[in-house]
Design a protein around this motif. Structure first.
Motif, short mmCIF file in Angstrom:
data_model
loop_
_atom_site.label_atom_id
_atom_site.label_comp_id
_atom_site.label_asym_id
_atom_site.label_seq_id
_atom_site.Cartn_x
_atom_site.Cartn_y
_atom_site.Cartn_z
N GLY A 159 91.18 28.12 37.11
CA GLY A 159 90.20 29.16 36.83
C GLY A 159 89.02 29.16 37.78
N ASP A 160 88.84 28.07 38.55
CA ASP A 160 87.76 28.06 39.55
C ASP A 160 88.02 29.18 40.56
N VAL A 161 86.97 29.91 40.89
CA VAL A 161 87.08 30.98 41.88
C VAL A 161 86.89 30.39 43.28
N ILE A 162 87.84 30.62 44.17
CA ILE A 162 87.76 30.09 45.53
C ILE A 162 87.16 31.17 46.43
N LYS A 163 85.96 30.93 46.89
CA LYS A 163 85.27 31.89 47.76
C LYS A 163 85.58 31.66 49.23
N ALA A 164 85.68 30.37 49.62
CA ALA A 164 85.91 30.06 51.03
C ALA A 164 86.52 28.68 51.16
N VAL A 165 87.18 28.45 52.30
CA VAL A 165 87.71 27.13 52.67
C VAL A 165 87.20 26.83 54.08
N PHE A 191 85.91 23.16 50.08
CA PHE A 191 86.10 24.37 49.27
C PHE A 191 84.75 24.87 48.78
N THR A 192 84.53 26.16 48.89
CA THR A 192 83.38 26.81 48.27
C THR A 192 83.89 27.53 47.04
N ILE A 193 83.44 27.10 45.87
CA ILE A 193 83.98 27.63 44.62
C ILE A 193 82.87 28.06 43.66
N ILE A 194 83.27 28.84 42.68
CA ILE A 194 82.44 29.11 41.50
C ILE A 194 83.22 28.54 40.32
N PRO A 195 82.67 27.57 39.62
CA PRO A 195 83.40 26.94 38.52
C PRO A 195 83.92 27.95 37.50
#
Length: 368
Positions: A159-165, A191-195
């Motif tokens: 469910g974490d949103v992956i914004k960038a790698v 990883f740049t994520i939004i929980p």
């Protein structure tokens, strides 16, 4: 003993032996039969099948029934007599057991798989319906699953949103693997994520998710590469998927149903509720078909059993996936008109023709 009596006795004994054999001999077959149908415009167990609480909806009429098939369980052992009865019956079909439960799949595994497919079909039905109505649906790449004992366990969550790698923007699930495999096993990837929790809260509040954070994960070698291979592939142990952010809540409630085949009828029900007038014109229409995010209708299993179930419930028209048309047309119940559909837009236009009484212009199914 008179010859006639002996003959009758012998015949009786043979008959008894055949009956016993029919009961005692098991065969590797399973049975499919018509299941219940449910009006997606109506209620089940006292609750609306489709609920859109925070957006304007319109009164509907008639029926848009999704159809189902009953199947015997994975542990069910059919005897020869039951198989013969099933083969002769019109309202059931006997199929090889492995058709329903391939590779030794258990009933529990099949039920879980059907539940997952049903959930995905609901998601795609919502997306397809809103896009058909030109209502924007935002998409985002998320962590779908995290492999146990992998480098990502405890760092990334489903469910974490992956914004960038590594600072590169992620737009499709495939972007994640492509960026990770640029590394060698043992190297760090950021990883740049939004929980997931924060993303869910933002969706519920109808706002863009905020509060991104960077997570560093050390890659490892994929298990399908060998030590010293020049093409060692780096992985982090996740599977990326797509999630949708809907502009308003659409809730689908239907218990004890699995599989993806109700997607088309859910989409049509949503469209009917979100548009003025009655899409059915008050008519009883049933149907089936998978649906993808783009509104393409796919084939399903058990089409003939679904036709029987729909007609028994009172349906006069049946929306039939293009790839199921030949089979359906070969054995159509009396009084049921088959309508060929390839896309959600096809189905919608056919319903409009039925509502307007222009049934001669409906695309039909044929055995050819």
């Amino acid at each position: 003993m008179p010859r006639r009596t002996a003959t009758m006795l012998a015949s009786t004994l043979v008959l008894i032996a055949l009956l016993c054999a029919g009961v005692l001999i098991t065969v590797p077959y399973a049975e499919m039969s018509p299941g219940p149908t449910v009006n997606t415009l109506g209620e089940t167990r006292g609750e609306p099948v489709l609920r859109i609480p925070k957006h304007k909806t319109y009164r509907t009429s008639g029926n848009l029934n999704m159809t189902t098939v009953r199947v015997t369980g994975a542990d069910y052992r059919m005897n020869l007599g039951q198989a013969v009865v099933g083969w002769l019956a019109h309202d059931s079909v006997v199929v090889p057991h492995d058709t329903l439960y391939p590779d030794g799949k258990t009933e529990e595994q099949s039920t879980q798989e059907n539940a997952e497919e049903f959930s995905q079909s609901q998601e795609s039905a919502k997306v397809a319906a809103l896009r058909e109505l030109k209502i924007p649906v935002a998409t985002q790449v998320v962590v779908s699953t995290v492999v146990k004992d992998s480098p990502s366990e405890g760092k990334l969550h489903a469910g974490d949103v992956i914004k960038a790698v590594d600072g590169a923007k992620v737009e499709e699930p495939g972007d994640v693997a492509e960026l990770v495999t640029k590394h060698k096993p043992g190297e760090d990837v950021v990883f740049t994520i939004i929980p997931a929790r924060e993303a869910a809260a933002a969706e519920k509040a109808g706002r863009e998710p905020e509060g991104s954070r960077k997570i560093t994960i050390t890659t490892e070698k994929a298990p399908d590469t060998e030590q010293g291979d020049d093409e060692d592939r780096a992985i982090v142990g996740i599977r990326a998927g797509t999630d949708h952010r809907f502009p308003f809540e659409i809730d689908i409630k239907l218990a004890d149903v699995g599989g993806p085949s109700a997607g088309l009828m859910f989409s049509l029900g949503i469209i009917d509720k979100l548009t003025p007038g009655s899409l059915t014109g008050g008519k009883f229409i049933a149907g089936t078909g998978t649906i993808d995010d783009a509104g393409k209708v796919g084939p399903i299993g058990g089409i003939n059993m679904k036709l029987v179930g729909a007609r028994e419930e009172g349906a006069r028209y049946f929306l039939t996936p293009d790839e199921n048309c030949a089979s359906a047309a070969a054995d159509t119940p009396d009084g049921l008109t088959l309508i060929r559909v390839k896309t959600l837009d096809d189905a919608r236009k056919s319903l409009e023709k039925i509502s307007a009484g222009k049934t001669d212009a409906l695309p039909s199914c044929s055995t050819g």
